[in-house]
Design a protein around this motif. Structure first.
Motif, PDB file in Angstrom:
ATOM      1  N   LEU A  70      -5.303  -3.478   6.033  1.00 53.40           N
ATOM      2  CA  LEU A  70      -6.260  -3.114   7.082  1.00 53.40           C
ATOM      3  C   LEU A  70      -7.072  -1.870   6.750  1.00 53.40           C
ATOM      4  O   LEU A  70      -8.232  -1.766   7.136  1.00 53.40           O
ATOM      5  CB  LEU A  70      -5.516  -2.887   8.403  1.00 53.40           C
ATOM      6  CG  LEU A  70      -4.720  -4.081   8.934  1.00 53.40           C
ATOM      7  CD1 LEU A  70      -3.832  -3.648  10.086  1.00 53.40           C
ATOM      8  CD2 LEU A  70      -5.655  -5.188   9.344  1.00 53.40           C
ATOM      9  N   ILE A  71      -6.463  -0.918   6.071  1.00 53.12           N
ATOM     10  CA  ILE A  71      -7.123   0.340   5.740  1.00 53.12           C
ATOM     11  C   ILE A  71      -7.401   0.318   4.246  1.00 53.12           C
ATOM     12  O   ILE A  71      -6.469   0.317   3.441  1.00 53.12           O
ATOM     13  CB  ILE A  71      -6.256   1.538   6.162  1.00 53.12           C
ATOM     14  CG1 ILE A  71      -6.031   1.467   7.685  1.00 53.12           C
ATOM     15  CG2 ILE A  71      -6.931   2.852   5.764  1.00 53.12           C
ATOM     16  CD1 ILE A  71      -5.105   2.493   8.230  1.00 53.12           C
ATOM     17  N   PRO A  72      -8.658   0.284   3.865  1.00 51.32           N
ATOM     18  CA  PRO A  72      -9.050  -0.061   2.499  1.00 51.32           C
ATOM     19  C   PRO A  72      -8.373   0.694   1.362  1.00 51.32           C
ATOM     20  O   PRO A  72      -8.061   0.101   0.341  1.00 51.32           O
ATOM     21  CB  PRO A  72     -10.557   0.200   2.486  1.00 51.32           C
ATOM     22  CG  PRO A  72     -10.980   0.038   3.898  1.00 51.32           C
ATOM     23  CD  PRO A  72      -9.824   0.536   4.721  1.00 51.32           C
ATOM     24  N   LEU A  73      -8.135   1.986   1.477  1.00 45.57           N
ATOM     25  CA  LEU A  73      -7.613   2.733   0.328  1.00 45.57           C
ATOM     26  C   LEU A  73      -6.149   3.150   0.484  1.00 45.57           C
ATOM     27  O   LEU A  73      -5.658   4.000  -0.257  1.00 45.57           O
ATOM     28  CB  LEU A  73      -8.504   3.943   0.043  1.00 45.57           C
ATOM     29  CG  LEU A  73      -9.958   3.561  -0.293  1.00 45.57           C
ATOM     30  CD1 LEU A  73     -10.817   4.790  -0.434  1.00 45.57           C
ATOM     31  CD2 LEU A  73     -10.032   2.690  -1.537  1.00 45.57           C
ATOM     32  N   CYS A  74      -5.445   2.524   1.437  1.00 45.86           N
ATOM     33  CA  CYS A  74      -4.005   2.764   1.577  1.00 45.86           C
ATOM     34  C   CYS A  74      -3.255   1.990   0.495  1.00 45.86           C
ATOM     35  O   CYS A  74      -3.624   0.871   0.148  1.00 45.86           O
ATOM     36  CB  CYS A  74      -3.505   2.296   2.937  1.00 45.86           C
ATOM     37  SG  CYS A  74      -3.772   3.449   4.267  1.00 45.86           S
ATOM     38  N   HIS A  75      -2.189   2.599   0.001  1.00 48.74           N
ATOM     39  CA  HIS A  75      -1.335   1.928  -0.981  1.00 48.74           C
ATOM     40  C   HIS A  75      -0.363   0.985  -0.274  1.00 48.74           C
ATOM     41  O   HIS A  75       0.127   1.306   0.810  1.00 48.74           O
ATOM     42  CB  HIS A  75      -0.517   2.959  -1.764  1.00 48.74           C
ATOM     43  CG  HIS A  75      -1.335   3.801  -2.669  1.00 48.74           C
ATOM     44  ND1 HIS A  75      -1.985   4.936  -2.242  1.00 48.74           N
ATOM     45  CD2 HIS A  75      -1.613   3.685  -3.983  1.00 48.74           C
ATOM     46  CE1 HIS A  75      -2.631   5.481  -3.259  1.00 48.74           C
ATOM     47  NE2 HIS A  75      -2.426   4.750  -4.336  1.00 48.74           N
ATOM     48  N   PRO A  76      -0.052  -0.150  -0.884  1.00 43.05           N
ATOM     49  CA  PRO A  76       1.043  -0.974  -0.352  1.00 43.05           C
ATOM     50  C   PRO A  76       2.360  -0.230  -0.599  1.00 43.05           C
ATOM     51  O   PRO A  76       2.568   0.307  -1.694  1.00 43.05           O
ATOM     52  CB  PRO A  76       0.956  -2.263  -1.156  1.00 43.05           C
ATOM     53  CG  PRO A  76       0.135  -1.962  -2.350  1.00 43.05           C
ATOM     54  CD  PRO A  76      -0.693  -0.754  -2.043  1.00 43.05           C
ATOM     55  N   LEU A  77       3.203  -0.153   0.401  1.00 42.16           N
ATOM     56  CA  LEU A  77       4.435   0.630   0.302  1.00 42.16           C
ATOM     57  C   LEU A  77       5.666  -0.241   0.506  1.00 42.16           C
ATOM     58  O   LEU A  77       5.635  -1.180   1.305  1.00 42.16           O
ATOM     59  CB  LEU A  77       4.456   1.726   1.378  1.00 42.16           C
ATOM     60  CG  LEU A  77       3.286   2.685   1.435  1.00 42.16           C
ATOM     61  CD1 LEU A  77       3.478   3.665   2.582  1.00 42.16           C
ATOM     62  CD2 LEU A  77       3.139   3.420   0.135  1.00 42.16           C
ATOM     63  N   PRO A  78       6.763   0.112  -0.155  1.00 39.16           N
ATOM     64  CA  PRO A  78       8.028  -0.568   0.124  1.00 39.16           C
ATOM     65  C   PRO A  78       8.639   0.030   1.398  1.00 39.16           C
ATOM     66  O   PRO A  78       9.301   1.065   1.358  1.00 39.16           O
ATOM     67  CB  PRO A  78       8.875  -0.267  -1.116  1.00 39.16           C
ATOM     68  CG  PRO A  78       8.354   1.051  -1.595  1.00 39.16           C
ATOM     69  CD  PRO A  78       6.884   1.072  -1.251  1.00 39.16           C
TER      70      PRO A  78
END
Length: 154
Positions: A70-78
């Motif tokens: 949803l937020i373009p520059l957020c990293h995918p997180l575990p």
């Protein structure tokens, strides 16, 4: 000042590859103001769409997991843990979202996304009652991060 997401070639996602994995926690909260009639219907589980708070919990958890989409520059997180809690008052509901991970970057955006989507889900679930008053009392407010934890050497 050096901008972290801009280069002379355009936009970039911040490089976190050299950062160490660290335990991180963020807690966010927000409120939705509703008519007392609506609050009573929620408490009595008489909203036509179903159980409002359970549905909002599920929606908030799912939103946390999809924040990076949803937020373009957020990293995918575990994501290690998500908890959505509610406090029901006479004319409002408080939503609290706690998110944990052990990773290279924080989970504030995930906690804020979880709170916002849970609040929007409550609004959606009760809009048939709230629109009787043309949404005059319906309001989402007070969304903020209330706690951030970062612990080295977990």
């Amino acid at each position: 000042m050096k901008l972290t997401h801009l280069t002379d070639k355009g936009i970039q996602m911040v490089d976190i590859s050299k950062k160490e994995d660290v335990f991180r926690e963020a807690v966010a909260e927000g409120y939705i103001k509703l008519m007392p009639k609506t609050i009573n219907l929620i408490k009595e589980n008489k909203i036509k769409k179903g159980n409002v708070l359970t549905t909002a919990q599920i929606a908030g958890i799912l939103a946390v997991k999809k924040t990076y989409e949803l937020i373009p520059l957020c990293h995918p997180l575990p994501i290690s843990s998500v908890n959505i809690d509610f406090e029901v008052f006479e004319d409002k509901i408080k939503v609290v979202c706690t998110v944990r991970t052990t990773y290279k970057t924080g989970v504030e955006m995930e906690a804020l996304t979880g709170v916002n989507v849970a609040l929007l889900t409550i609004w959606d679930m009760v809009k048939s009652v709230e629109k009787e008053n043309n949404y005059k009392e319906t309001e989402i407010f007070g969304v903020r991060v209330v706690k951030k934890v970062k612990k080295d050497g977990y």
